[in-house]
Design a protein around this motif. Sequence first.
Motif, short mmCIF file in Angstrom:
data_model
loop_
_atom_site.label_atom_id
_atom_site.label_comp_id
_atom_site.label_asym_id
_atom_site.label_seq_id
_atom_site.Cartn_x
_atom_site.Cartn_y
_atom_site.Cartn_z
N CYS A 54 77.37 35.05 55.51
CA CYS A 54 76.58 36.20 55.06
C CYS A 54 76.93 37.41 55.91
O CYS A 54 76.92 37.33 57.15
CB CYS A 54 75.10 35.88 55.17
SG CYS A 54 74.01 37.26 54.75
N ALA A 55 77.24 38.53 55.28
CA ALA A 55 77.64 39.73 56.04
C ALA A 55 76.58 40.17 57.02
O ALA A 55 76.88 40.68 58.10
CB ALA A 55 77.97 40.85 55.06
N ASP A 56 75.31 39.99 56.67
CA ASP A 56 74.23 40.44 57.53
C ASP A 56 74.22 39.73 58.88
O ASP A 56 73.74 40.29 59.87
CB ASP A 56 72.89 40.21 56.81
CG ASP A 56 71.72 40.76 57.58
OD1 ASP A 56 71.80 41.92 58.06
OD2 ASP A 56 70.71 40.05 57.73
N ALA A 57 74.77 38.52 58.93
CA ALA A 57 74.74 37.73 60.16
C ALA A 57 76.11 37.63 60.83
O ALA A 57 76.28 36.83 61.74
CB ALA A 57 74.21 36.33 59.85
N CYS A 58 77.08 38.43 60.38
CA CYS A 58 78.46 38.28 60.84
C CYS A 58 78.87 39.46 61.71
O CYS A 58 78.92 40.61 61.24
CB CYS A 58 79.40 38.16 59.64
SG CYS A 58 81.11 37.85 60.09
N ALA A 59 79.20 39.19 62.97
CA ALA A 59 79.62 40.24 63.89
C ALA A 59 80.94 40.86 63.46
O ALA A 59 81.17 42.06 63.69
CB ALA A 59 79.73 39.67 65.31
N ARG A 60 81.80 40.08 62.84
CA ARG A 60 83.10 40.60 62.40
C ARG A 60 82.90 41.64 61.29
O ARG A 60 83.60 42.66 61.25
CB ARG A 60 83.99 39.46 61.91
CG ARG A 60 85.44 39.86 61.66
CD ARG A 60 86.36 38.64 61.76
NE ARG A 60 86.06 37.63 60.78
CZ ARG A 60 86.71 37.47 59.62
NH1 ARG A 60 87.71 38.27 59.32
NH2 ARG A 60 86.39 36.51 58.79
N TYR A 61 81.96 41.39 60.39
CA TYR A 61 81.65 42.38 59.36
C TYR A 61 81.17 43.67 60.02
O TYR A 61 81.60 44.77 59.63
CB TYR A 61 80.59 41.85 58.40
CG TYR A 61 80.19 42.85 57.34
CD1 TYR A 61 80.84 42.90 56.13
CD2 TYR A 61 79.16 43.77 57.58
CE1 TYR A 61 80.49 43.83 55.16
CE2 TYR A 61 78.80 44.70 56.62
CZ TYR A 61 79.47 44.73 55.42
OH TYR A 61 79.12 45.67 54.47
N ALA A 62 80.28 43.58 60.99
CA ALA A 62 79.74 44.77 61.65
C ALA A 62 80.85 45.58 62.31
O ALA A 62 80.85 46.81 62.25
CB ALA A 62 78.70 44.36 62.69
#
Length: 208
Positions: A54-62
Amino acid sequence: MCRMFGMAATTAISPRDLLHDAPRSLRALSREHPDGWGIALHDSDWTIERDTSCADACARYAALANRPGHVIVAHVRKATVGPIALANTHPFRRGRFVFAHNGTLDPAPLAPLTAPEHAAAIAGDTDSERLFAFLLTQVDAAGSVARGLAAAVGVLHGLVGSMNFLFSCGAHLYAHRFGRSLFVAHRPGVALVASEPLTDEPWRELPD
């Protein structure tokens, strides 16, 4: 279903507010669409990162939300066709082309209209990737991205149900909506498109 966002800008910029910070950013929407995310950024070439988290929980997405690009295509997935897997995570890339899709369709009518080389490149289980292969076939046949997509859309409206998609060659971003919402907004030198308004600024719903 899924949610997606596209941007085309005259200079490379980072749309961090739309991808990460805004109350209805793509990150926020991923809480309802938690089955994978992907971001494709084009500057001199495509850089694509995807994950099944989930993007909301992914540091790489951030971290990726800060990266600039001239063209950006981003997607968060709620799995309907095909399991949660990296091969089924949007955006998809073939050479200079990138594609993301929202909607569910029966790909069977597209199979005989898809070139064998594009069918053979399908790696996952989604109807989306099969739609991408069909679109690439039409682009090849037309010798033009714009003419090929226009021809493909004419065929699709007679064969399949509602959908929207984003398609880019790196130089231009193409958006199509049929039976599912798609909105556009403009900032100086920037065109934005998303499956729903992501900020409080004026967004205009595209007609089918």
